[in-house]
Design a protein around this motif. Sequence first.
Motif, PDB file in Angstrom:
ATOM      1  N   VAL A 176      -5.729   0.768  -0.448  1.00 35.87           N
ATOM      2  CA  VAL A 176      -5.863   0.133  -1.627  1.00 35.87           C
ATOM      3  C   VAL A 176      -7.526  -0.276  -1.713  1.00 35.87           C
ATOM      4  N   ALA A 222       0.937  -1.316   0.128  1.00 35.78           N
ATOM      5  CA  ALA A 222       0.007   0.121  -0.175  1.00 35.78           C
ATOM      6  C   ALA A 222       0.671   1.288  -0.002  1.00 35.78           C
ATOM      7  N   VAL A 226      -0.506  -0.699  -7.886  1.00 36.86           N
ATOM      8  CA  VAL A 226      -1.542   0.206  -7.110  1.00 36.86           C
ATOM      9  C   VAL A 226      -1.315   1.613  -7.276  1.00 36.86           C
TER      10      VAL A 226
END
Length: 368
Positions: A140, A46, A328
């Motif tokens: 996330v 993350a 991400v």
Amino acid sequence: MRVDVAIVGGGIAGVALAARLTPHLKVALVEREPALGSMTTARSAAMFLPSYGGPDVGPLTRASRAFLTAALDPIGVIFQPRQALHVGRLPHLAPFGLTQAADVPLEALSPRQAVNLFPILREDVIDGAWLEAEAGDIDVAALLDLFRRMALEAGAHLMVDTGEPGIERRGDGWRLAGAHGTLEARILVNAAGPWADALAEAAGVAALGLTPLRRTVVLAPPVAREGFSAWPIVKDVRERFYFRPYHGALLITPADAQPSRPCDAAPEKVDIARAILRFETMCDHRVARVERSWAGLRTFARDRAPVIGWAPDAPSFFWLAGLGGFGVQTSPAVSQLAASLILGEETPAELTAHGVDPRRYAPARLAS
Ligand SMILES: Cc1cc2nc3c(=O)[nH]c(=O)nc-3n(C[C@H](O)[C@H](O)[C@H](O)COP(=O)(O)OP(=O)(O)OC[C@H]3O[C@@H](n4cnc5c(N)ncnc54)[C@H](O)[C@@H]3O)c2cc1C
């Protein structure tokens, strides 16, 4: 059902693309697992780290920042600033600064200054550090949910628990048959993460030699010191470990990169032990116990750049894969770029302003 685009894979890459494309085309997304984002996407650390991934990834990360910092979710913000400390020994410390500094502002710190920011770090095990001020944490789950809602509101069909669909080329398009029924699509998008090569082969398209690499994460109790939750990420300049505060816990990884077949990866005891050893070598702090651990597969092309574009050997097959350890943090820009390529539009100005050049990511570079 007939659609313009069938996206196979409901991780962050597939769901973000569905969000971007659905306002323009009829889109269906097919995810084999019972929930979206349960494979690599659920295993990330993350982080938003502009210095990560080198010159091919940097432009996509920088171009994603505005979306991540602006995106508001009903449950809170998606991006929280957090500094990153890149620590190391000479001679490895110096080239890190040189290679990253062109694109990312980094400040050179003495060992003492680094310890002031991460008070349990041992001053004697580093020769210095680089401070990256513009890093951060990404929520996330909230980001995935934002993309999911954008896609649904625009009318996307998001199908989960579909099993593995049979794929057939039909004239100029594709036919997917599985637990979800039958889907006919003009365009097939391969957003299958670690399974991207396997999916291509199942569709009769040449694989590109993508390699899934397993990485392990350990969660330990937080350090009982004031302000711990705001301490920076500490990352080795040679990427042999990193650790950081994470949702009220201490997250540690030995930054392992073990080649793996595509699978639902699980942590190995030896990597958990290595994570703790590396952390305890760097810090004056004992890990009392492991609260949780997990592993995931970061999937890389051989040049480590993402794979975004049309297959050279199948004009209606689109690759959205090879998103390594940065899928991400780059998802806003990657999905915007992929949508523009599928729609046959120019690369959006928000992307070119950050140096995003689609030619760097073209799958044809990997075909042999
Ligand atoms: C330990 C670890 C730490 C990380 N840390 C970060 C970080 O800090 N920041 C960052 O930006 N990135 C990080 N990453 C990388 C990031 O998690 C990935 O780049 C990203 O999640 C990749 O998303 P994806 O959608 O391509 O793949 P996935 O999330 O794996 O999604 C692919 C999906 O396709 C589905 N699928 C596959 N084959 C089929 C089929 N035949 N039919 C139907 N469905 C299929 C799978 O079930 C899966 O859900 C980390 C990764 C790991 C493992």
